[in-house]
Design a protein around this motif. Structure first.
Motif, PDB file in Angstrom:
ATOM      1  N   GLU A 176      40.394 -61.545  11.557  1.00  0.00           N
ATOM      2  CA  GLU A 176      41.565 -61.901  11.008  1.00  0.00           C
ATOM      3  C   GLU A 176      41.647 -62.402   9.777  1.00  0.00           C
ATOM      4  OE1 GLU A 176      45.431 -62.191  10.421  1.00  0.00           O
ATOM      5  OE2 GLU A 176      44.563 -61.020  12.244  1.00  0.00           O
TER       6      GLU A 176
ATOM      7  N   ASP B  79      41.020 -59.600   7.756  1.00  0.00           N
ATOM      8  CA  ASP B  79      42.449 -59.152   7.408  1.00  0.00           C
ATOM      9  C   ASP B  79      43.224 -59.812   6.471  1.00  0.00           C
ATOM     10  OD1 ASP B  79      44.559 -57.201   8.183  1.00  0.00           O
ATOM     11  OD2 ASP B  79      45.512 -58.752   9.254  1.00  0.00           O
ATOM     12  N   GLN B  80      43.283 -61.007   6.508  1.00  0.00           N
ATOM     13  CA  GLN B  80      44.063 -61.753   5.472  1.00  0.00           C
ATOM     14  C   GLN B  80      43.692 -61.748   4.043  1.00  0.00           C
ATOM     15  OE1 GLN B  80      46.860 -63.836   6.487  1.00  0.00           O
ATOM     16  NE2 GLN B  80      46.848 -62.999   8.203  1.00  0.00           N
TER      17      GLN B  80
ATOM     18  N   SER C 170      42.076 -59.088   2.945  1.00  0.00           N
ATOM     19  CA  SER C 170      42.409 -57.902   2.322  1.00  0.00           C
ATOM     20  C   SER C 170      43.841 -57.502   2.194  1.00  0.00           C
ATOM     21  CB  SER C 170      41.742 -56.714   3.249  1.00  0.00           C
ATOM     22  OG  SER C 170      42.069 -56.846   4.564  1.00  0.00           O
TER      23      SER C 170
ATOM     24  N   ASN D 218      46.227 -57.806   4.736  1.00  0.00           N
ATOM     25  CA  ASN D 218      46.564 -57.233   6.000  1.00  0.00           C
ATOM     26  C   ASN D 218      46.157 -55.776   5.974  1.00  0.00           C
ATOM     27  OD1 ASN D 218      47.724 -59.646   6.730  1.00  0.00           O
ATOM     28  ND2 ASN D 218      49.442 -59.228   5.475  1.00  0.00           N
TER      29      ASN D 218
ATOM     30  N   LEU E 129      43.848 -54.668   7.824  1.00  0.00           N
ATOM     31  CA  LEU E 129      43.220 -54.200   9.239  1.00  0.00           C
ATOM     32  C   LEU E 129      44.589 -53.934   9.961  1.00  0.00           C
ATOM     33  CD1 LEU E 129      40.189 -56.686   9.829  1.00  0.00           C
ATOM     34  CD2 LEU E 129      40.189 -54.099   8.818  1.00  0.00           C
ATOM     35  N   ASP E 130      45.762 -54.395   9.616  1.00  0.00           N
ATOM     36  CA  ASP E 130      46.877 -54.012  10.509  1.00  0.00           C
ATOM     37  C   ASP E 130      47.046 -52.655  10.837  1.00  0.00           C
ATOM     38  OD1 ASP E 130      47.311 -56.869  10.454  1.00  0.00           O
ATOM     39  OD2 ASP E 130      49.066 -56.538   9.166  1.00  0.00           O
TER      40      ASP E 130
ATOM     41  N   MET F 279      42.653 -56.791  16.765  1.00  0.00           N
ATOM     42  CA  MET F 279      43.371 -57.120  15.702  1.00  0.00           C
ATOM     43  C   MET F 279      44.527 -57.787  15.893  1.00  0.00           C
ATOM     44  SD  MET F 279      41.458 -55.502  13.786  1.00  0.00           S
ATOM     45  CE  MET F 279      40.025 -54.272  13.818  1.00  0.00           C
TER      46      MET F 279
END
Length: 201
Positions: free
Chosen positions: A31, A34-35, A37, A39, A41-42, A63
């Motif tokens: 996570e 993800d933050q 990048s 998001n 990885l969403d 995820m």
């Protein structure tokens, strides 16, 4: 208590604790990535009924859509995951794999068009179902007792299988629960062909 049995139980508890802490730590690392990048990885969430999205059935369980989403899943995953892993790391990994696949396929099949689903909640519901069902499948009184305690403390989870909130994947919850019960059956203690069910023990 014999030293061997105590050591064995302690070793299993240590292995279970290390596994589930590492599992949850991985979710937090993912996570954070993800933050950082934006998001990116969403994209590993499940978008239903697209053939290409079948490859995301497993990754989607790792995820989350923000730290708040992940925080809500962290404690129940730590508790239920640890309890499930006490019977052995190998068995836990098999149980988790069954739950993740069944939950993810359920989302892929019946989630609303245009939705994107990710998160560990399907696994959490599956572990709940597994822990409640396991004792009856293996006919272990201690596991039935543990399942009863889990049902008392986490029984409110069952409301999550109802389609009451459009922002929550009840499909993942429902199929996760089904996957957990199925996992209890598929990973039951083996018996020889034709052997009767074991006595309660």
């Amino acid at each position: 208590m014999a030293k061997g049995s105590d050591g064995s139980g302690g070793a299993r508890a240590m292995a279970a604790g290390k596994l589930i802490v590492a599992w949850v730590a991985l979710l937090w690392v993912l996570e954070a990535v993800d933050q950082a990048s934006g998001n990116a990885l969403d994209a590993f969430g499940i978008q239903p009924r697209r053939v290409g999205e079948l490859v995301d059935v497993v990754p989607s369980a790792f995820m989350h859509f923000g730290f708040e989403h992940l925080m809500a899943n962290t404690l129940p995953l730590l508790v239920l995951g640890f309890l499930a892993a006490l019977r052995g790391v190998g068995r836990f990994l098999a149980v988790a794999a069954i739950i993740v696949v069944v939950s993810g396929l359920g989302v892929w099949l019946i989630a609303p068009a245009g939705s994107n689903t990710a998160g560990a909640s399907g696994l959490i519901f599956g572990l709940f179902g597994y822990l409640v069902a396991r004792g009856f499948v293996d006919r272990r009184i201690t596991d039935v007792a543990l399942g009863t305690v889990v049902a008392v403390f986490y029984g409110s989870l069952l409301w999550g299988v109802l389609p009451t909130d459009s922002g929550i994947s009840w499909q993942g919850h429902l199929f996760g629960l089904i996957g957990g019960v199925l996992a209890a059956r598929l990973t039951a203690e083996p018996r020889a062909l034709g052997e009767a069910k074991p006595a309660w023990h």
